[in-house]
Motif scaffolding. Structure first.
Motif, PDB file in Angstrom:
ATOM      1  N   ALA A   1       3.452   9.521  -6.981  1.00 19.73           N
ATOM      2  CA  ALA A   1       3.807   8.309  -7.711  1.00 19.73           C
ATOM      3  C   ALA A   1       4.441   7.270  -6.791  1.00 19.73           C
ATOM      4  N   ALA A   2       4.951   7.738  -5.620  1.00 21.57           N
ATOM      5  CA  ALA A   2       5.591   6.819  -4.687  1.00 21.57           C
ATOM      6  C   ALA A   2       4.577   6.044  -3.856  1.00 21.57           C
ATOM      7  N   MET A   3       3.311   6.395  -3.969  1.00 23.59           N
ATOM      8  CA  MET A   3       2.275   5.721  -3.195  1.00 23.59           C
ATOM      9  C   MET A   3       2.120   4.282  -3.686  1.00 23.59           C
ATOM     10  N   PRO A   4       2.318   3.284  -2.832  1.00 26.50           N
ATOM     11  CA  PRO A   4       2.230   1.897  -3.284  1.00 26.50           C
ATOM     12  C   PRO A   4       0.806   1.501  -3.662  1.00 26.50           C
ATOM     13  N   ARG A   5       0.692   0.571  -4.607  1.00 22.24           N
ATOM     14  CA  ARG A   5      -0.607   0.120  -5.081  1.00 22.24           C
ATOM     15  C   ARG A   5      -1.421  -0.523  -3.973  1.00 22.24           C
ATOM     16  N   VAL A   6      -0.741  -1.099  -2.981  1.00 20.75           N
ATOM     17  CA  VAL A   6      -1.447  -1.786  -1.905  1.00 20.75           C
ATOM     18  C   VAL A   6      -2.375  -0.831  -1.156  1.00 20.75           C
ATOM     19  N   ILE A   7      -2.050   0.463  -1.136  1.00 18.85           N
ATOM     20  CA  ILE A   7      -2.895   1.439  -0.455  1.00 18.85           C
ATOM     21  C   ILE A   7      -4.262   1.508  -1.127  1.00 18.85           C
ATOM     22  N   GLY A   8      -4.250   1.635  -2.443  1.00 16.88           N
ATOM     23  CA  GLY A   8      -5.515   1.684  -3.178  1.00 16.88           C
ATOM     24  C   GLY A   8      -6.292   0.397  -3.093  1.00 16.88           C
ATOM     25  N   PHE A   9      -5.576  -0.731  -3.204  1.00 16.45           N
ATOM     26  CA  PHE A   9      -6.235  -2.032  -3.152  1.00 16.45           C
ATOM     27  C   PHE A   9      -6.901  -2.253  -1.805  1.00 16.45           C
ATOM     28  N   LEU A  10      -6.142  -1.980  -0.720  1.00 13.73           N
ATOM     29  CA  LEU A  10      -6.652  -2.230   0.621  1.00 13.73           C
ATOM     30  C   LEU A  10      -7.791  -1.276   0.971  1.00 13.73           C
ATOM     31  N   SER A  11      -7.659  -0.021   0.580  1.00 11.72           N
ATOM     32  CA  SER A  11      -8.716   0.943   0.894  1.00 11.72           C
ATOM     33  C   SER A  11     -10.002   0.601   0.161  1.00 11.72           C
ATOM     34  N   SER A  12      -9.892   0.137  -1.079  1.00 15.89           N
ATOM     35  CA  SER A  12     -11.081  -0.245  -1.841  1.00 15.89           C
ATOM     36  C   SER A  12     -11.779  -1.435  -1.194  1.00 15.89           C
ATOM     37  N   LEU A  13     -11.001  -2.415  -0.764  1.00 12.34           N
ATOM     38  CA  LEU A  13     -11.572  -3.591  -0.116  1.00 12.34           C
ATOM     39  C   LEU A  13     -12.252  -3.215   1.200  1.00 12.34           C
ATOM     40  N   LEU A  14     -11.563  -2.419   2.025  1.00 12.45           N
ATOM     41  CA  LEU A  14     -12.121  -2.042   3.321  1.00 12.45           C
ATOM     42  C   LEU A  14     -13.346  -1.149   3.166  1.00 12.45           C
ATOM     43  N   GLN A  15     -13.373  -0.344   2.119  1.00 12.19           N
ATOM     44  CA  GLN A  15     -14.543   0.493   1.868  1.00 12.19           C
ATOM     45  C   GLN A  15     -15.772  -0.368   1.611  1.00 12.19           C
ATOM     46  N   ILE A  36     -11.467   6.475   3.534  1.00 19.26           N
ATOM     47  CA  ILE A  36     -10.524   5.431   3.944  1.00 19.26           C
ATOM     48  C   ILE A  36      -9.236   5.539   3.142  1.00 19.26           C
ATOM     49  N   GLU A  37      -9.357   5.766   1.839  1.00 16.37           N
ATOM     50  CA  GLU A  37      -8.163   5.860   0.999  1.00 16.37           C
ATOM     51  C   GLU A  37      -7.307   7.061   1.383  1.00 16.37           C
ATOM     52  N   SER A  38      -7.923   8.207   1.595  1.00 19.71           N
ATOM     53  CA  SER A  38      -7.164   9.397   1.987  1.00 19.71           C
ATOM     54  C   SER A  38      -6.504   9.209   3.349  1.00 19.71           C
ATOM     55  N   TYR A  39      -7.189   8.509   4.241  1.00 19.22           N
ATOM     56  CA  TYR A  39      -6.639   8.250   5.575  1.00 19.22           C
ATOM     57  C   TYR A  39      -5.419   7.330   5.474  1.00 19.22           C
ATOM     58  N   LEU A  40      -5.524   6.286   4.648  1.00 20.30           N
ATOM     59  CA  LEU A  40      -4.387   5.382   4.446  1.00 20.30           C
ATOM     60  C   LEU A  40      -3.228   6.112   3.783  1.00 20.30           C
ATOM     61  N   GLN A  41      -3.528   6.968   2.827  1.00 22.60           N
ATOM     62  CA  GLN A  41      -2.485   7.737   2.165  1.00 22.60           C
ATOM     63  C   GLN A  41      -1.780   8.652   3.161  1.00 22.60           C
ATOM     64  N   ARG A  42      -2.545   9.248   4.067  1.00 25.73           N
ATOM     65  CA  ARG A  42      -1.952  10.114   5.088  1.00 25.73           C
ATOM     66  C   ARG A  42      -1.020   9.311   5.992  1.00 25.73           C
ATOM     67  N   PHE A  75       1.357  -2.628   5.489  1.00 22.94           N
ATOM     68  CA  PHE A  75      -0.069  -2.524   5.203  1.00 22.94           C
ATOM     69  C   PHE A  75      -0.681  -3.897   4.915  1.00 22.94           C
ATOM     70  N   VAL A  76       0.112  -4.803   4.357  1.00 26.10           N
ATOM     71  CA  VAL A  76      -0.371  -6.169   4.164  1.00 26.10           C
ATOM     72  C   VAL A  76      -0.487  -6.870   5.508  1.00 26.10           C
ATOM     73  N   VAL A  77       0.527  -6.698   6.366  1.00 29.88           N
ATOM     74  CA  VAL A  77       0.483  -7.304   7.700  1.00 29.88           C
ATOM     75  C   VAL A  77      -0.652  -6.691   8.515  1.00 29.88           C
ATOM     76  N   ALA A  78      -0.876  -5.399   8.355  1.00 24.12           N
ATOM     77  CA  ALA A  78      -2.011  -4.753   9.037  1.00 24.12           C
ATOM     78  C   ALA A  78      -3.323  -5.384   8.585  1.00 24.12           C
TER      79      ALA A  78
END
Length: 205
Positions: free
Chosen positions: A12-26, A56-62, A74-77
């Protein structure tokens, strides 16, 4: 050898930006995978011989779980990745280079944004590569950016807004319930004469 610290304990601590960014990059990677058949693309130090099996999402989560960097990183990245692709038009993000570009961009971002961050050896272990390769990727990434690391408040929030708009098109209900959770007050090394109102040209699908 660098040992990994205890990961973030709750999903639950995983920020939403991880999912958003991984979806876009995918979507970006998949689009460029198709385009590479018709457009010339350079092979760089970021390219793997095969597509990594981890998503990509699992990698970002890791990266988030073990690097303990702030969501703002992650936004600056994302800003750095966009700049990189604009500066290096023959090196678009695709399935063969996105993972190495991600771990490198997040590491550089953490060094620029956060007060405390891990060294290259630790990020190499998180990313599944050697320390020597991590050092090489960082150097190549910085030169690819022409060392343009400053991010203005306007630029930061415009990229946040872009991520929100992109995800709103794909999951409007989810975004309405869980907006992009990046803090309004950010510790960044701002360069106030920077103007990047026209951005996301390379990352947009």
């Amino acid at each position: 050898m660098a040992e990994l610290e205890s990961p973030v304990s709750s999903a639950a601590a995983m920020p939403r930006v991880i999912g958003f960014l991984s979806s876009l990059l995918q979507r970006v990677a998949e689009s460029n995978d198709v385009n590479r058949r018709f457009e010339p693309q350079k092979i760089s130090v970021f390219h793997g011989l095969t597509r990594p099996t981890i998503s990509i999402e699992s990698y970002l989560q890791r990266i988030f779980k073990y690097a303990n960097c702030s969501p703002s990183c992650f936004v600056v990245a994302y800003v750095y990745l966009d700049r990189f692709t604009q500066c290096q038009p023959l090196l678009p993000i695709n399935s063969f280079n996105v993972h190495r570009l991600l771990v490198t961009s997040v590491m550089v971002s953490a060094k620029f944004v956060d007060d405390l961050y891990y060294n290259n050896a630790y990020y190499a272990k998180v990313g599944g590569i050697s320390t020597a390769e991590m050092n090489l990727l960082e150097l190549d990434f910085l030169f690819g950016l022409s060392f343009q690391l400053n991010v203005t408040p306007t630029t930061f929030h415009s990229y946040c807004s872009y991520l929100q708009r992109e995800m709103l098109l794909h999951s409007p209900l989810q975004l309405a319930q869980h907006p992009l959770d990046t803090p309004k007050s950010l510790k960044l090394h701002y360069c106030f004469n920077e103007d990047e109102s026209a951005h996301q040209k390379e990352l947009a699908v």
